[in-house]
Design a protein around this motif. Structure first.
Motif, PDB file in Angstrom:
ATOM      1  N   ASP A  59      45.818 -15.689  -0.450  1.00 39.14           N
ATOM      2  CA  ASP A  59      46.597 -16.741  -1.124  1.00 39.14           C
ATOM      3  C   ASP A  59      47.642 -16.127  -2.050  1.00 39.14           C
ATOM      4  O   ASP A  59      48.800 -16.562  -2.089  1.00 39.14           O
ATOM      5  CB  ASP A  59      45.677 -17.638  -1.959  1.00 39.14           C
TER       6      ASP A  59
ATOM      7  N   THR B 290      48.336 -14.599 -10.861  1.00 35.93           N
ATOM      8  CA  THR B 290      48.136 -16.044 -10.813  1.00 35.93           C
ATOM      9  C   THR B 290      47.477 -16.504 -12.116  1.00 35.93           C
ATOM     10  O   THR B 290      47.068 -15.671 -12.937  1.00 35.93           O
ATOM     11  CB  THR B 290      47.237 -16.407  -9.630  1.00 35.93           C
TER      12      THR B 290
ATOM     13  N   ILE C 117      43.191 -23.645  -5.868  1.00 37.62           N
ATOM     14  CA  ILE C 117      43.943 -24.133  -4.713  1.00 37.62           C
ATOM     15  C   ILE C 117      43.075 -25.152  -3.969  1.00 37.62           C
ATOM     16  O   ILE C 117      42.077 -24.793  -3.349  1.00 37.62           O
ATOM     17  CB  ILE C 117      44.338 -22.982  -3.771  1.00 37.62           C
ATOM     18  N   GLU C 118      43.441 -26.419  -4.124  1.00 36.32           N
ATOM     19  CA  GLU C 118      42.699 -27.522  -3.496  1.00 36.32           C
ATOM     20  C   GLU C 118      41.203 -27.382  -3.742  1.00 36.32           C
ATOM     21  O   GLU C 118      40.378 -27.543  -2.860  1.00 36.32           O
ATOM     22  CB  GLU C 118      43.029 -27.583  -1.999  1.00 36.32           C
TER      23      GLU C 118
ATOM     24  N   TRP D 206      41.415 -18.746  -5.828  1.00 37.43           N
ATOM     25  CA  TRP D 206      42.471 -17.979  -5.171  1.00 37.43           C
ATOM     26  C   TRP D 206      41.855 -16.789  -4.432  1.00 37.43           C
ATOM     27  O   TRP D 206      40.926 -16.147  -4.931  1.00 37.43           O
ATOM     28  CB  TRP D 206      43.452 -17.428  -6.201  1.00 37.43           C
TER      29      TRP D 206
ATOM     30  N   ARG E   3      48.245 -27.440  -4.707  1.00 35.26           N
ATOM     31  CA  ARG E   3      48.870 -26.441  -3.835  1.00 35.26           C
ATOM     32  C   ARG E   3      49.961 -25.684  -4.594  1.00 35.26           C
ATOM     33  O   ARG E   3      50.702 -26.291  -5.384  1.00 35.26           O
ATOM     34  CB  ARG E   3      49.503 -27.109  -2.612  1.00 35.26           C
ATOM     35  N   PRO E   4      50.110 -24.399  -4.351  1.00 34.84           N
ATOM     36  CA  PRO E   4      51.260 -23.682  -4.911  1.00 34.84           C
ATOM     37  C   PRO E   4      52.558 -24.295  -4.381  1.00 34.84           C
ATOM     38  O   PRO E   4      52.617 -24.752  -3.238  1.00 34.84           O
ATOM     39  CB  PRO E   4      51.087 -22.251  -4.391  1.00 34.84           C
TER      40      PRO E   4
ATOM     41  N   THR F 272      52.027 -23.267  -9.942  1.00 35.43           N
ATOM     42  CA  THR F 272      50.829 -22.865  -9.206  1.00 35.43           C
ATOM     43  C   THR F 272      49.592 -23.371  -9.938  1.00 35.43           C
ATOM     44  O   THR F 272      49.495 -23.221 -11.156  1.00 35.43           O
ATOM     45  CB  THR F 272      50.749 -21.332  -9.063  1.00 35.43           C
TER      46      THR F 272
END
Length: 576
Positions: free
Chosen positions: A470, A500, A461-462, A466, A423-424, A457
């Motif tokens: 997000d 990102t 994400i999980e 992205w 997670r960020p 970051t």
């Protein structure tokens, strides 16, 4: 209306600045002595030295602008950003002198003080919240630290001197290729004697360290918190210093090896000031422009929008040129790749030319990145609660690295754990810089450009990609935290550019989004950078060399990989 008119003028001004980054007017030839893939700063350094050494050299950059990660781009009309890298320090002094970069237009704004850490707290008796400012002035810095600890204020000068001793000892290693282990152990006596010369930088390193060798071993292998806890007791000071131990690295201050990252970031110098970092006029593209001008002055050909699809390997197993995506083939005696080792060997090199064992080793190189870079255009100067400037005039604290969410080391640890869990960070570590405070070429009058270098970051994400939602949600989180230190910041935003880890990979070719071309962990340094079999800049394919930050001495040491790779290639051509 006045601002809009200025923005229009700004667009025309920026187009003139960009002219120096674009291709020269000469046409691309079909044959060169040397071809360099990628126009990043190390590729440009390599080109300058190869051409200076008599080899007709071409640089092929896939993007519309030179510089790799060291570029200046107008993302918001009228605002010129150092879009990826944003500070200069580790440019090797001999390269600065050899290539006459000052003559070719490089101008650097020195920063004094160096860092500003505001506290998120209520002031006492109507006073502003506390803050911590660190800089080159010993007495001023101690007066800042004493607000948190008299003991730490007394210890700090000795700590800085200790770090400088260790960092200065490394310099012989930065400007030389690692020890030639195969040469020392195999071949004729003459070859072994030649290889023995590569021991000299290591000997100089050891002699410079002397009785400090155990201290060097400890700081390169230990968690940075083990080191800092030996010296200091106050959380804001330890947290501020710990940021340099994790900057750009997917690690926490309590993880082994984070001490070396701190040392790596204090080993540079600017204008003979050790450990100093500065802003390049016109943004970081200014250093790339100066390097390109130097290379061109020797006769190198430099091209943008030339996307290399494959390195050509002849029937003799040697690299003999490159093929572009438009079908053009360019022959050369040697090829130097400024791309990451992963891109070089997995995307650009014919897979049949490399052994399965080697490709498997390349797959194991760590490119994990914690970084999301946010570039922000604002229409007024940030007014910090901890150091108010109600008149809108910049204070000394505006010109340095501004550390937010650094009240304690626990804040950094929690931010890291969020990213490790996919997670960020809910409360990210933030390094803010406002280069337009010193450099008026970057923004309209009264406006500023802000760089937010954020951690932590994850790349996914999980487990999923992205999304735009997000990306914007994380940027909103960052802005919410900035707002707590700088009320009114969000209302001042004119535009933003959110990058990102996958964005950094896609746009700049940074595998995994890693700003160093690979983790700066002990298993990927010196003799093992990027792999134990590749530490001398040569590849398994004769005539193909690595010249980017994925090589020794690693990311941030500007120019050294390109310089060493160029010398290695020229030596091989001379001897064969």
């Amino acid at each position: 209306m006045a601002a809009a008119k200025w923005l229009s003028r700004g667009r025309r001004t920026v187009s003139l600045v960009w002219t120096g980054f674009r291709s020269n007017h000469t046409s691309l030839k079909s044959h060169y002595d040397a071809v360099i893939i990628g126009g990043g700063h190390n590729g440009l350094v390599a080109a300058a030295y190869l051409q200076k050494g008599g080899l007709k050299t071409a640089v092929l950059e896939r993007r519309h602008v030179l510089g790799g990660a060291a570029v200046s781009e107008e993302i918001v009309p009228g605002f010129l950003f150092s879009r990826c890298s944003y500070l200069l320090s580790l440019l090797r002094p001999h390269i600065y002198r050899d290539l006459e970069l000052k003559k070719h237009g490089l101008k650097v704004y020195m920063r004094n003080p160096h860092s500003f850490t505001p506290m998120l707290e209520d002031g006492v008796n109507g006073a502003p919240p506390r803050s911590l400012i660190l800089g080159p002035d010993r007495m001023k810095t101690q007066n800042e630290i004493v607000k948190f600890s008299q003991k730490d204020a007394k210890a700090y000068p000795e700590f800085v001197a200790h770090l400088e001793t260790l960092a200065c000892a490394i310099h012989p290693l930065l400007d030389a290729q690692p020890v030639d282990i195969p040469g020392l152990t195999d071949g004729s006596l003459r070859k072994r004697l030649d290889a023995a010369t590569t021991l000299m930088p290591l000997v100089k390193f050891g002699l410079k360290l002397g009785r400090n060798i155990p201290d060097f071993y400890e700081i390169t292998s230990a968690p940075i918190m083990k080191i800092l806890n030996q010296w200091f007791e106050s959380e804001p000071l330890k947290a501020t210093l710990a940021t340099d131990g994790v900057i750009g690295a997917m690690t926490s201050p309590s993880n082994p090896g984070s001490g070396y990252v701190l040392l790596h970031h204090v080993m540079g110098e600017l204008e003979k000031e050790k450990g100093a970092w500065g802003y390049v006029e016109g943004g970081m593209g200014g250093i790339s422009q100066a390097l390109a001008k130097a290379a061109r002055s020797y006769g190198a050909d430099i091209f943008t929008e030339k996307d290399v699809e494959q390195i050509l390997v002849g029937s003799n197993g040697a690299a003999n040129g490159v093929a572009l995506k438009d079908g053009t083939e360019i022959c050369s005696k040697v090829v130097l790749s400024n791309a990451t080792p992963y891109v070089t060997f997995k995307h650009l090199t014919p897979q049949g030319a490399l052994s399965p064992q080697f490709l498997k080793a390349v797959d194991q190189i760590d490119y994990t990145s914690p970084v999301t870079k946010i570039n922000v255009a604002i229409d007024k100067l940030p007014n910090f609660l901890a150091s108010p400037t109600p008149d809108g005039k910049p204070g000394p604290h505006h010109q340095c690295s501004i550390h937010l969410n650094c009240e304690s080391v626990d804040v950094l640890e929690t931010a890291y754990k969020d990213a490790v869990n996919g997670r960020p960070s809910a409360r990210p570590m933030l390094e803010m810089t406002i280069p337009s405070v010193l450099d008026p070429t970057l923004a309209p009058p009264g406006c500023h450009v802000v760089s937010l270098f954020t951690q932590f970051t994850p790349y996914h994400i999980e487990g999923r990609e992205w999304t735009e939602q997000d990306r914007e949600a994380f940027a909103d989180t960052v802005f919410d935290w900035v707002e707590q230190y700088v009320p009114g910041f969000k209302k001042s935003v004119v535009g933003r550019d959110v990058l990102t880890p996958p964005d950094l990979e896609r746009i700049f070719g940074l595998t995994g989004g890693n700003i160093f071309h690979g983790s700066m962990s002990l298993d990927q340094l010196y003799l093992a950078r990027p792999l134990p079999s590749l530490s001398d800049y040569r590849s398994p394919i004769k005539g193909l060399y690595l010249c980017g930050s994925g090589c020794h001495p690693g990311g941030g040491v500007m120019g050294s990989p390109g310089w060493n790779a160029a010398l290695t290639a020229m030596s091989d051509l001379k001897n064969h």
